[in-house]
Enzyme design. Structure first.
Site, PDB file in Angstrom:
ATOM      1  N   HIS A 158      -8.144  33.661   1.850  1.00  0.00           N
ATOM      2  CA  HIS A 158      -8.458  34.315   3.116  1.00  0.00           C
ATOM      3  C   HIS A 158      -7.906  35.746   3.097  1.00  0.00           C
ATOM      4  O   HIS A 158      -6.749  35.980   3.457  1.00  0.00           O
ATOM      5  CB  HIS A 158      -7.831  33.550   4.281  1.00  0.00           C
ATOM      6  CG  HIS A 158      -8.290  32.128   4.375  1.00  0.00           C
ATOM      7  ND1 HIS A 158      -7.844  31.145   3.522  1.00  0.00           N
ATOM      8  CD2 HIS A 158      -9.155  31.524   5.234  1.00  0.00           C
ATOM      9  CE1 HIS A 158      -8.413  29.996   3.851  1.00  0.00           C
ATOM     10  NE2 HIS A 158      -9.212  30.200   4.875  1.00  0.00           N
ATOM     11  N   GLY A 164      -0.316  26.173   8.321  1.00  0.00           N
ATOM     12  CA  GLY A 164      -1.700  25.976   7.896  1.00  0.00           C
ATOM     13  C   GLY A 164      -2.453  25.201   8.944  1.00  0.00           C
ATOM     14  O   GLY A 164      -3.516  25.635   9.390  1.00  0.00           O
ATOM     15  N   GLY A 201      -7.080  31.151  16.274  1.00  0.00           N
ATOM     16  CA  GLY A 201      -7.146  29.708  16.118  1.00  0.00           C
ATOM     17  C   GLY A 201      -5.878  29.015  16.571  1.00  0.00           C
ATOM     18  O   GLY A 201      -5.934  27.935  17.186  1.00  0.00           O
ATOM     19  N   ASN A 210      -7.983  39.578  16.660  1.00  0.00           N
ATOM     20  CA  ASN A 210      -9.127  40.202  15.983  1.00  0.00           C
ATOM     21  C   ASN A 210     -10.477  39.671  16.440  1.00  0.00           C
ATOM     22  O   ASN A 210     -11.523  40.121  15.962  1.00  0.00           O
ATOM     23  CB  ASN A 210      -9.000  40.063  14.454  1.00  0.00           C
ATOM     24  CG  ASN A 210      -8.989  38.617  13.989  1.00  0.00           C
ATOM     25  OD1 ASN A 210      -9.645  37.756  14.567  1.00  0.00           O
ATOM     26  ND2 ASN A 210      -8.230  38.347  12.926  1.00  0.00           N
ATOM     27  N   HIS A 227     -13.054  36.334   6.499  1.00  0.00           N
ATOM     28  CA  HIS A 227     -12.033  35.370   6.902  1.00  0.00           C
ATOM     29  C   HIS A 227     -11.598  34.474   5.753  1.00  0.00           C
ATOM     30  O   HIS A 227     -10.414  34.399   5.437  1.00  0.00           O
ATOM     31  CB  HIS A 227     -12.526  34.498   8.060  1.00  0.00           C
ATOM     32  CG  HIS A 227     -11.581  33.377   8.394  1.00  0.00           C
ATOM     33  ND1 HIS A 227     -10.500  33.543   9.243  1.00  0.00           N
ATOM     34  CD2 HIS A 227     -11.524  32.094   7.970  1.00  0.00           C
ATOM     35  CE1 HIS A 227      -9.842  32.401   9.318  1.00  0.00           C
ATOM     36  NE2 HIS A 227     -10.446  31.503   8.560  1.00  0.00           N
ATOM     37  N   ARG A 276      15.274  -1.128  21.956  1.00  0.00           N
ATOM     38  CA  ARG A 276      15.389   0.223  22.545  1.00  0.00           C
ATOM     39  C   ARG A 276      16.760   0.392  23.191  1.00  0.00           C
ATOM     40  O   ARG A 276      17.382   1.454  23.114  1.00  0.00           O
ATOM     41  CB  ARG A 276      14.268   0.485  23.548  1.00  0.00           C
ATOM     42  CG  ARG A 276      14.254  -0.464  24.740  1.00  0.00           C
ATOM     43  CD  ARG A 276      13.248  -0.047  25.797  1.00  0.00           C
ATOM     44  NE  ARG A 276      13.157  -1.035  26.870  1.00  0.00           N
ATOM     45  CZ  ARG A 276      12.854  -0.739  28.111  1.00  0.00           C
ATOM     46  NH1 ARG A 276      12.605   0.516  28.460  1.00  0.00           N
ATOM     47  NH2 ARG A 276      12.784  -1.681  29.033  1.00  0.00           N
ATOM     48  N   GLU A 294       4.240  15.359  23.624  1.00  0.00           N
ATOM     49  CA  GLU A 294       4.655  14.641  22.413  1.00  0.00           C
ATOM     50  C   GLU A 294       4.494  15.485  21.149  1.00  0.00           C
ATOM     51  O   GLU A 294       5.383  15.512  20.296  1.00  0.00           O
ATOM     52  CB  GLU A 294       3.863  13.331  22.278  1.00  0.00           C
ATOM     53  CG  GLU A 294       4.154  12.308  23.355  1.00  0.00           C
ATOM     54  CD  GLU A 294       3.317  12.502  24.608  1.00  0.00           C
ATOM     55  OE1 GLU A 294       3.479  11.705  25.553  1.00  0.00           O
ATOM     56  OE2 GLU A 294       2.479  13.440  24.633  1.00  0.00           O
ATOM     57  N   PHE A 344       2.115   6.691  21.332  1.00  0.00           N
ATOM     58  CA  PHE A 344       1.895   8.130  21.437  1.00  0.00           C
ATOM     59  C   PHE A 344       2.297   8.889  20.173  1.00  0.00           C
ATOM     60  O   PHE A 344       2.281  10.125  20.165  1.00  0.00           O
ATOM     61  CB  PHE A 344       2.607   8.689  22.669  1.00  0.00           C
ATOM     62  CG  PHE A 344       2.080   8.115  23.957  1.00  0.00           C
ATOM     63  CD1 PHE A 344       0.714   7.937  24.143  1.00  0.00           C
ATOM     64  CD2 PHE A 344       2.940   7.731  24.966  1.00  0.00           C
ATOM     65  CE1 PHE A 344       0.215   7.388  25.321  1.00  0.00           C
ATOM     66  CE2 PHE A 344       2.459   7.180  26.150  1.00  0.00           C
ATOM     67  CZ  PHE A 344       1.098   7.010  26.326  1.00  0.00           C
ATOM     68  N   HIS A 357       8.651   0.518  22.886  1.00  0.00           N
ATOM     69  CA  HIS A 357       7.477  -0.205  23.367  1.00  0.00           C
ATOM     70  C   HIS A 357       6.503  -0.383  22.202  1.00  0.00           C
ATOM     71  O   HIS A 357       5.385   0.109  22.201  1.00  0.00           O
ATOM     72  CB  HIS A 357       6.828   0.526  24.546  1.00  0.00           C
ATOM     73  CG  HIS A 357       7.720   0.631  25.753  1.00  0.00           C
ATOM     74  ND1 HIS A 357       8.935   1.288  25.721  1.00  0.00           N
ATOM     75  CD2 HIS A 357       7.584   0.143  27.016  1.00  0.00           C
ATOM     76  CE1 HIS A 357       9.502   1.211  26.921  1.00  0.00           C
ATOM     77  NE2 HIS A 357       8.711   0.514  27.723  1.00  0.00           N
ATOM     78  N   HIS A 390      -1.536   1.144  25.939  1.00  0.00           N
ATOM     79  CA  HIS A 390      -0.148   1.447  25.611  1.00  0.00           C
ATOM     80  C   HIS A 390       0.429   0.524  24.546  1.00  0.00           C
ATOM     81  O   HIS A 390       1.575   0.708  24.137  1.00  0.00           O
ATOM     82  CB  HIS A 390       0.712   1.361  26.875  1.00  0.00           C
ATOM     83  CG  HIS A 390       0.574   2.539  27.785  1.00  0.00           C
ATOM     84  ND1 HIS A 390      -0.645   2.989  28.238  1.00  0.00           N
ATOM     85  CD2 HIS A 390       1.502   3.374  28.315  1.00  0.00           C
ATOM     86  CE1 HIS A 390      -0.460   4.047  29.021  1.00  0.00           C
ATOM     87  NE2 HIS A 390       0.833   4.299  29.082  1.00  0.00           N
TER      88      HIS A 390
END
Length: 668
Positions: free
Chosen positions: A37, A126, A165, A194, A268, A361, A415, A441, A465, A477
């Site tokens: 690039h 990246g 981006g 740009n 690019h 937990r 997260e 998650f 969980h 969940h």
């Protein structure tokens, strides 16, 4: 560009010539590799020249200087910008041969900057947006360590070059929101504005006023001509003097200098081509051969590379005279206290004696009470689930814009942003981060977890969980495929402890792995203590061990993880009543077990037929139970109901495991 043409008094090189050196190396390296690039390095060459020659506090002679500024190329596809800068500044390991070997196997100059491949690469970038999000953690680490050690030892900035981006990616919102909320004034983002993406003009896909977006998140914002060095310099000065994080929108021309392609998407991600490179050389007045830098230009760059050597020397003197020298160096080393293992062993011995029935937990919180009291540089946090993840121990003070002296971070419902920030905290050095959310998650956090693994960073993900055992919240969940998918990731240790003893051992193992991130998959439901004997050896660090053995020869081996180890033990007892000798192997960490020698693995698993039980999908279990083995677990999504009903509904029960054992033995 007139201001850039001012000659460097010592060398006779202008800033324009110095920037053109970046352009030349970028287009030559991409052309030789026939891949890469060139557009971004050519467009941001002027901005980078100002930053690296006038502002960035680094010393290539000591790339690990703790009080250096951090530079993050979030737009990592433009990696030749950074490689060119490192060669020009005089990093010893960034030779001209490395530049010529851009994107080749074994070179330091990978297609995107890879942490650990070359000195001065602060993070792997990246995947767009992650560099920006990681930099938030670096800037936060600087403020937290400054609160502990003062301006003499910790006083630096984090600079980021981000592209269009990066700012389109959703994680950018999580990152800038958090940075603005915490008023991370040492964070300065230089946006390569740009207006070009791979598909063409950015107006094909976005109409966002990025400057307004940053301002709405509490940032200081400026706009400059990215090809006017003095304007860029003034903007950086303004940014450094503001107490808020700063966005400098640098209006640039992608592929700057290429007479027929600049300003277009064609620069690019493709080489310019021999004819266009020749035309660019003529347009720039660059007469040097490919990969050659005129002596006066290289001398000017090398002088810039040495400009902070005295600053580093003065810092070293301050460190030597500091009363906090030993504490600072211990934090920077990342070493754990020498007595941590003994403290964990004393704690687990008490657990064996007390035999509590707690969710893992909660057991994690109990283990953290011991760890956080013993390890001064752990930093906890949660993505708005502190009370559910049990990640905050007694006495932990929350970090805020008004007080960076704490050790607990409220990441909010972010997260991905949390995971990326924890990477930044770990990469910065001096802190050991852990953070929590629900295991399901990890899908939101996965790209950053992957970079933790790729970069070999000690980041601990406290994921609670962990199965259908969470009950009524239902299938959205309930993670059924997540443990399997995380196990597929290289250099990631996935721990699923069965009780409070195993949880403590898994925590110790996670902290001891300085170059591997860990996921702790923890239950919501209470689990009995299954370990009946205290051991000096960390059995979970072996990945698997025989929890319940038999007298004589095994008929069958039951293998389980986490909350299902209890089920396997009960099944073994039921089988014993039928005269079937069933051993139980607890396997909290596949990756650790795989690292053991063959003799240990064979002795643990034995030669008898095997049955595995886990409240998740069976993907991968054939590795441990063989094609003839049987798996008891999930083959679809969960449901909303109390946990006990769900285990019965989905057939993850003592009876089901015992029946599977009988079937594998042909005694059904």
């Amino acid at each position: 560009m007139s201001a850039a043409d001012t000659n460097n008094e010592a060398t006779g090189a202008s800033l324009l010539e110095m920037a053109n050196a970046i352009r030349a190396l970028a287009m030559d390296a991409v052309q030789k590799a026939n891949s890469g690039h060139p557009g971004m390095p050519m467009g941001m060459a002027d901005v980078a020249t100002v930053l690296f020659t006038r502002f960035l506090k680094i010393d290539p002679a000591d790339p690990q200087w703790p009080d250096r500024d951090r530079f993050v190329l979030s737009a990592g596809h433009g990696s030749m910008l950074q490689y060119a800068l490192h060669y020009l500044m005089g990093y010893e390991d960034m030779t001209l041969e490395e530049i010529k070997n851009f994107r080749q196997l074994g070179s330091r100059t990978a297609g995107h900057p890879e942490f650990g491949h070359a000195a001065g690469l602060e993070t792997t970038t990246g995947p767009l947006g992650q560099g920006l999000a990681t930099s938030v953690g670096m800037a936060l680490a600087e403020r937290m360590l400054n609160a502990r050690f003062g301006d003499d030892l910790v006083d630096h900035h984090t600079y980021v070059i981000a592209g269009d981006g990066c700012l389109m990616e959703g994680v950018s919102h999580e990152a800038i929101d958090m940075a603005g909320h915490l008023k991370l004034g040492r964070l300065i983002v230089l946006w390569d504005d740009n207006s070009i993406s791979i598909d063409g003009s950015t107006d094909l896909s976005t109409s966002t006023d990025q400057v307004a977006r940053f301002a709405a998140s509490g940032w200081h914002t400026l706009k400059v001509d990215g090809h006017d060095p003095e304007a860029v310099a003034r903007a950086i000065e303004d940014a450094k003097s503001d107490t808020r994080p700063s966005l400098i929108a640098c209006k640039t021309i992608i592929g700057k200098g290429s007479p027929n392609k600049q300003g277009t998407a064609s620069t690019h991600g493709s080489p310019l081509g021999d004819e266009e490179i020749a035309a660019t050389r003529a347009a720039l007045g660059w007469t040097a051969a490919p990969f050659e830098i005129p002596e006066n230009v290289l001398s000017a760059w090398r002088a810039a590379g040495k400009r902070n050597s005295n600053v580093r020397g003065a810092w070293a003197e301050k460190l030597a005279a500091s009363a906090k020298k030993a504490e600072f160096e211990a934090a920077q080393s990342g070493a754990l206290p020498s007595d941590l293992t003994a403290k964990i062993n004393a704690y687990t011995a008490k657990l064996v004696a007390d035999a509590p029935k707690v969710a893992t937990r909660k057991a994690s919180e109990m283990a953290l009470e011991v760890i956080n009291a013993a390890v001064p540089n752990t930093v906890g946090g949660s993505a708005d689930l502190t009370g559910s993840n049990n990640t905050r121990t007694k006495g932990m003070v929350a970090v805020s814009a008004e007080d960076f002296g704490g050790s607990y971070i409220h990441y909010g419902v972010r997260e991905f942003g949390m995971a990326a920030a924890m990477n930044g905290l770990a990469l910065h050095g001096g802190l050991i981060p852990y953070g929590g959310t629900f295991l399901v998650f990890t899908d939101y956090a996965r790209p950053a977890i992957r970079l933790s693994a790729l970069m070999g960073q000690r980041v601990v993900y406290v994921m609670t969980h962990d199965s259908i055992g969470l009950g009524e919240d239902g299938p959205t969940h309930q993670p059924v495929e997540h443990v399997a998918s995380l196990r597929a990731m290289p250099n990631l240790n996935v721990y699923r402890p069965a009780d409070a003893v195993e949880t403590a051992e898994c925590w110790l193992a996670a902290l001891e792995d300085a170059k591997t991130p860990s996921v702790l998959a923890l239950s919501r439901q209470g689990l009995p203590t299954l370990r009946t004997e205290a051991t000096e050896e960390n059995l979970c660090a072996k990945g698997a061990y025989v929890l319940r053995d038999v007298q004589g020869t095994r008929d069958v081996t039951l293998v389980a993880t986490g909350s299902e180890v209890e089920i396997a033990v009960a099944a073994a007892e039921a089988l014993a009543a039928d005269g079937i000798r069933a051993a139980v192997v607890s396997m909290p960490c596949w990756e650790k077990f795989e690292a053991q020698d063959q003799a240990y693995r064979d002795a643990t698993l034995g030669t008898a037929p095997r049955v595995a039980v886990e409240a998740g999908v069976g993907f991968g279990w054939e590795k441990w139970i063989g094609q003839a083995g049987r798996f008891v677990g999930m083959d679809g999504f969960g449901a909303s109901a109390p946990a006990k009903e769900l285990y019965k509904h989905f057939g993850i029960t003592t009876e089901a495991v015992a029946d599977a054992a009988r079937k594998v033995l042909g005694r059904a």
